[in-house]
Design a protein around this motif. Structure first.
Motif, short mmCIF file in Angstrom:
data_model
loop_
_atom_site.label_atom_id
_atom_site.label_comp_id
_atom_site.label_asym_id
_atom_site.label_seq_id
_atom_site.Cartn_x
_atom_site.Cartn_y
_atom_site.Cartn_z
N LEU A 128 8.17 -10.41 -9.05
CA LEU A 128 7.68 -9.52 -8.02
C LEU A 128 8.77 -9.16 -7.03
CD1 LEU A 128 4.66 -8.69 -7.50
CD2 LEU A 128 4.87 -10.11 -5.48
N MET A 129 9.66 -10.09 -6.81
CA MET A 129 10.67 -9.87 -5.78
C MET A 129 11.56 -8.68 -6.09
SD MET A 129 11.62 -13.45 -4.16
CE MET A 129 12.53 -14.17 -5.48
N GLN A 130 11.59 -8.34 -7.36
CA GLN A 130 12.42 -7.19 -7.70
C GLN A 130 11.84 -5.89 -7.11
OE1 GLN A 130 12.42 -7.49 -11.90
NE2 GLN A 130 13.82 -9.24 -11.94
N HIS A 131 10.55 -5.90 -6.90
CA HIS A 131 9.93 -4.71 -6.33
C HIS A 131 9.91 -4.75 -4.81
CE1 HIS A 131 8.38 -3.36 -10.21
NE2 HIS A 131 8.08 -4.61 -10.46
N ALA A 132 10.37 -5.86 -4.26
CA ALA A 132 10.19 -6.05 -2.82
C ALA A 132 11.15 -5.20 -2.00
CB ALA A 132 10.37 -7.51 -2.46
N VAL A 133 10.63 -4.59 -0.98
CA VAL A 133 11.45 -3.88 -0.01
C VAL A 133 11.40 -4.67 1.28
CG1 VAL A 133 11.84 -1.71 1.17
CG2 VAL A 133 10.68 -1.73 -1.06
N GLY A 155 11.02 -6.21 4.75
CA GLY A 155 10.37 -5.74 5.96
C GLY A 155 9.27 -4.73 5.74
N GLN A 156 8.85 -4.56 4.50
CA GLN A 156 7.85 -3.53 4.26
C GLN A 156 6.77 -4.03 3.31
OE1 GLN A 156 9.53 0.34 3.31
NE2 GLN A 156 7.81 0.68 1.95
N THR A 157 5.54 -3.71 3.64
CA THR A 157 4.44 -4.13 2.78
C THR A 157 4.30 -3.16 1.62
OG1 THR A 157 3.28 -5.11 4.64
CG2 THR A 157 1.98 -4.59 2.70
N SER A 158 4.25 -3.70 0.42
CA SER A 158 4.12 -2.84 -0.75
C SER A 158 2.77 -3.01 -1.40
CB SER A 158 5.19 -3.19 -1.78
OG SER A 158 6.46 -3.17 -1.21
N VAL A 159 2.34 -1.97 -2.05
CA VAL A 159 1.08 -2.02 -2.77
C VAL A 159 1.33 -1.70 -4.23
CG1 VAL A 159 -1.21 -1.02 -3.00
CG2 VAL A 159 -0.22 -1.30 -0.73
N ILE A 160 0.86 -2.58 -5.09
CA ILE A 160 0.96 -2.32 -6.53
C ILE A 160 -0.45 -2.19 -7.06
CG2 ILE A 160 1.59 -3.29 -8.76
CD1 ILE A 160 4.00 -4.49 -7.54
N LEU A 161 -0.69 -1.14 -7.80
CA LEU A 161 -2.04 -0.91 -8.29
C LEU A 161 -2.09 -1.09 -9.80
CD1 LEU A 161 -2.66 2.30 -6.20
CD2 LEU A 161 -3.67 0.06 -5.80
N PHE A 210 2.36 -5.37 -13.85
CA PHE A 210 2.11 -6.65 -13.20
C PHE A 210 0.64 -6.85 -12.86
CE2 PHE A 210 1.93 -9.58 -9.64
CZ PHE A 210 2.63 -10.64 -10.19
N ALA A 211 0.08 -5.87 -12.19
CA ALA A 211 -1.32 -6.01 -11.80
C ALA A 211 -2.24 -5.60 -12.95
CB ALA A 211 -1.59 -5.14 -10.58
N PRO A 212 -3.24 -6.40 -13.21
CA PRO A 212 -4.21 -6.03 -14.25
C PRO A 212 -5.01 -4.81 -13.80
CG PRO A 212 -4.42 -8.36 -13.62
CD PRO A 212 -3.54 -7.69 -12.61
N PRO A 213 -5.62 -4.12 -14.73
CA PRO A 213 -6.44 -2.96 -14.39
C PRO A 213 -7.49 -3.32 -13.35
CG PRO A 213 -6.25 -3.19 -16.76
CD PRO A 213 -5.58 -4.36 -16.17
N ASP A 214 -7.80 -2.36 -12.51
CA ASP A 214 -8.85 -2.54 -11.50
C ASP A 214 -8.52 -3.54 -10.41
OD1 ASP A 214 -10.58 -0.67 -12.65
OD2 ASP A 214 -11.21 -2.16 -14.11
N THR A 215 -7.28 -4.00 -10.39
CA THR A 215 -6.91 -4.89 -9.30
C THR A 215 -5.84 -4.25 -8.45
OG1 THR A 215 -5.16 -5.95 -10.55
CG2 THR A 215 -7.34 -6.93 -10.69
N GLY A 216 -5.73 -4.72 -7.26
CA GLY A 216 -4.70 -4.26 -6.36
C GLY A 216 -3.92 -5.45 -5.86
N VAL A 252 15.87 -11.36 0.50
CA VAL A 252 14.49 -11.66 0.16
C VAL A 252 14.42 -13.04 -0.50
CG1 VAL A 252 12.52 -11.00 -1.24
CG2 VAL A 252 13.92 -9.25 -0.16
N VAL A 253 13.69 -13.95 0.10
CA VAL A 253 13.60 -15.29 -0.48
C VAL A 253 12.18 -15.69 -0.82
CG1 VAL A 253 15.64 -16.12 0.71
CG2 VAL A 253 13.40 -16.37 1.78
N GLY A 254 11.23 -14.80 -0.53
CA GLY A 254 9.86 -15.17 -0.83
C GLY A 254 8.94 -14.01 -0.53
#
Lengths: 356, 356
Positions: free
Chosen positions: A267-272, A274-280, A288-294, A306-308
Motif C-alpha cells: 500500500l505504501m507505494q500508493h501513499a502520498v 501528508g495526504q489521505t488517499s481513497v482506493i475504491l 488491492f481493494a475487493p469489489p464493493d469495498t473502499g 513514509v514509514v507507515g
DNA sequence: ATTAGCACTCTTTGCTCGCAAGTGCTAATC
DNA sequence: GATTAGCACTTGCGAGCAAAGAGTGCTAAT
C-alpha cells in the motif's frame, strides 16, 4: 465529458443518500428532499444521463440508482463537503494522542481502535520497515551461547535480534565482531553486501569462521526481512453490521485480505505523504481493494519518509467525509508526536521468548 | 450414571457421523452402516436414553440427533480413536520444524499456518510473557537523546525497549544507570519494586533525577506490561466454509473473540503442560469458547514453565482426533526445538520505528 | 426544456401444498 | 425382557404462485 452543475448536484445527492441508507435511490425520493425544484421525471432523465456516463447504475430495471466506483471517485475527489469533527470525536482522538501511550506498538493499536470507534468501520495501522541505511551495529553479550545484535539506522529506527549459537563466545570476541561489522558494513543495504564485503568481514574475524557465518546470516536476514507483523487490525466485526457484507463470499474476500498482511506494505507505494488517499474496489488501477469495498488511508512519515499508514476499510458506501476528516486530523497529530518527541518517552520493543 | 458399552458405541457412531457430514444423524443411517446388528427401533430407544442423559439432542422433533457439549466431552475424553498422521501431513509439520525458521515470531506464524493447512480450521499461536525474574539489565547508547534498555531474564528470554529523552545523556551516565539498576533491582519483579528500592536507585543516580525517573518508569512498564501483541491468528476465513458459521451472529462472536487478543493469555490458566486440552463452548466451566465452537490447544513450555500455546478454533463438530494428533505431534517438536537449540539459530526481535 | 400520466419490469413477501426425514408408540415376536 | 415391525404424527423445507410495491422509460401535453 464535463458534468453540468445540476448533474453534479444530483450525483452528490444520490451518493449522500445512498451512503446514509444503503438503499438504491429513486427519482422520487430526490424530489421529495426538496433540494431540487424539479419533477421526478426530469431527475429521472438526468439520472439516465449519469448512468450512461458511468457514474450510476441500476441493480435491476425497477430499482433506484446506485453509485459506481467512478461515481464515488468524483464524489471523494470533488463533490463531498468537508466534515467537521464533533467534540466527542475530537476527545476520543486526542485521548490517544495525549502522549500517555509511550510505545509505538500500543499507540498504533489504540489509534486503530479510536478511528474505528468514531467511524464504525474496520481499521488498520502499521509501521513498515524504513529503508534508511544502517548507521552502525551494536552487540550485547547475553550469555556464553547467545547475544543480541542491534542495528541502528540513520533515521533513528532500531532493529535487533537475539542470536543463539552452538559454539561458546566470549565478550571480547563479540566486541571484535561488532567492530568488524561496523568497519565493513555500516551504511550498506542488503544488496550492497557482496562477496568482497563478506570476505573482508570473514578475514577480520580470522579463525572464528562458524561464528562469522552465523553473524552474516543474521545480518542479511535482518536487512532483508520485511516487518509485516506489526499490522494492527481492529473492528473487523463492525463490517458485519453492513448489509453488503452479510453475503458470505464478500466478507470472505475482505477477511482474506486481512490475513495477507504483507499486502499492506504494498500500500505504501500508493501513499502520498501528508495526504489521505481513497482506493475504491473495482477501479481499474488497484486490485488491492475487493469489489464493493473502499479503502481510505493516510501515511505516517518520519523525516519526510513514509514509514507507515493508518486507515479504514469499509463498504464502498462509506461516510468518506467523516473518515477523511478523522484520518487527516489524526495522522497529522500522530506524525507530529512521532517526529518531535518533546517529552520523555519510550517506545517499546517486543519480547523474545527463546529458551536457552 | 454409567454408560453401557452399547450406548458408548452408539454415541461414538453418532458423533463420528455428525462430525463427518454435519447432518443430524437418524436411527436409520446408523443401522445401515451395519456396525450394529440392531434394528432402527432399538437404536432409537437407545438414542432416546442418551438424549435423556444429556449426551444428545434434537434440533426439532422430526430431525436426527446431534451431540451436546457433554456428548463431545465424553467423546474427546474417552471415546475417540487415535488418529495417525499421514505422510503428507507429517511433511507439512516437519517442514516448519526443520529449523530453517530461526525467528520465534515467524516460527509461530508458520506453525499456525501449517496446523491450519492440515486441519482446515482457524488456528492461533502465541507466546506470553514469562514470569521469570530479571537477571540483569543492559543498556546501549544510541544517540544523545535515546538509548536501548534491555532486560535479560533468568530463563534466557529478553525484552527491550527504545527509550527517548528530552535531556541529553552521555554514555558514561548510561553505564552508571545500568550499574545502579543491576545493584538495586536485579531479581525483582514489578511488585517487589517498592519505595526503598526506588529511593536507593535514585540516590545512586545522584543529580540526574529526571533521567532516573524516566528509567524507573520504563522499567516498571516493561515488567508489568503483558505481551499480548504476539498472538498469531490464521485461517479465520476457513471457518466461513462451515455451515454453522454462515449465520452472521455466530461468526461475529468468533471474530470478536479474535479481536480480544488478551483473552488468549487467560487461556494459559487452563493449560496443562505437555497435554492437549479441549474447551467446548456452552460447557459450564469455560465462558471462553462461544457456543457451538470448539477450542483445542496445547501449551508450549520452556523449562517446565508454560510460556505460550498453539491451538485450533473451529465448529464444535470438529475432527478432534485429527486436530489433537496434529497438535500433540507439533507441540512436542516445537517445545523440543525451543528448549534445546542444538543448532545455531537466532530469534528475531521486532523493529522499532520511532523517529528521533 | 419540463412535466404528468401510464404501462411495464422486476423484486419481495406471504401463502399454501406436498415431500422427506425421523421420531415415539404399540403390539407382536424371539 | 429385549427386540422388532408397523404406523401415525410432527416438523422443516422447497416449489409454485399471486399480490404488492417501487421505480423506470416513454409519450404526449405544456
Amino acid at each position: 465529458m464535463e458534468l453540468s452543475e445540476r448533474k453534479k448536484a444530483i450525483l452528490k445527492s444520490v451518493i449522500d443518500s445512498y451512503i446514509r441508507t444503503g438503499d438504491p435511490v429513486g427519482s422520487k425520493s430526490l424530489t421529495e428532499s426538496k433540494q431540487f425544484s424539479l419533477s421526478s421525471a426530469t431527475i429521472r432523465s438526468e439520472m439516465n444521463d449519469l448512468e450512461a456516463m458511468g457514474y450510476l447504475e441500476q441493480p435491476h430495471t425497477s430499482a433506484g440508482r446506485v453509485p459506481t466506483p467512478q461515481g464515488y471517485r468524483t464524489y471523494v475527489d470533488s463533490l463531498m463537503e468537508k466534515y467537521f469533527l464533533g467534540m466527542e470525536e475530537l476527545e476520543v482522538l486526542d485521548e490517544v494522542m495525549s502522549g500517555k501511550l509511550v510505545e509505538v506498538g500500543r499507540l498504533m493499536d489504540e489509534a486503530a481502535k479510536a478511528i474505528g470507534q468514531i467511524t464504525n468501520y474496520a481499521t488498520f495501522a502499521f509501521m513498515g520497515g524504513s529503508g534508511s541505511p544502517v548507521e552502525r551495529y551494536e552487540t550485547v553479550y547475553v550469555d556464553e551461547y547467545s547475544f543480541l545484535l542491534i542495528m541502528i539506522r540513520g533515521d533513528g529506527t532500531i532493529r535487533n535480534r537475539h542470536v543463539k549459537l552452538m559454539e561458546p563466545i566470549t565478550p571480547e570476541l563479540l566486541v571484535s565482531a561488532k567492530e568488524a561489522l561496523n568497519t565493513t558494513m555500516s551504511g550498506l543495504s542488503a544488496e550492497q553486501i557482496n562477496l568482497s564485503v563478506i570476505l573482508e568481514f570473514e578475514e577480520k574475524m580470522g579463525e572464528h569462521r562458524a561464528f562469522a557465518t552465523t553473524v552474516l546470516r543474521v545480518v542479511h536476514e535482518m536487512l532483508g526481512s520485511y516487518d509485516s507483523e506489526k499490522v494492527h487490525i481492529d473492528g473487523v466485526t463492525k463490517l458485519l453490521s453492513y448489509p453488503e457484507f452479510m453475503n458470505v463470499s464478500k466478507f470472505q474476500s475482505i477477511l482474506s485480505l486481512f490475513e495477507q498482511r504483507q499486502r499492506f506494505a504494498e500500500l505504501m507505494q500508493h501513499a502520498v505523504p501528508g495526504q489521505t488517499s481513497v482506493i475504491l474496489g473495482d477501479e481499474e488501477k488497484s486490485e488491492f481493494a475487493p469489489p464493493d469495498t473502499g479503502f481510505v488511508f493516510h501515511p505516517i512519515t518520519v523525516g519526510g519518509k513514509v514509514v507507515g499508514a493508518i486507515g479504514v476499510i469499509g463498504p464502498q458506501r462509506m461516510d468518506y467525509k467523516k473518515v477523511v476528516a478523522s484520518l487527516d486530523y489524526f495522522a497529522a497529530g500522530l506524525t507530529e508526536q512521532i517526529e518531535l518527541p518533546d517529552t520523555a518517552q519510550s517506545t517499546r520493543k517486543d519480547d523474545d521468548h527463546a529458551g536457552k
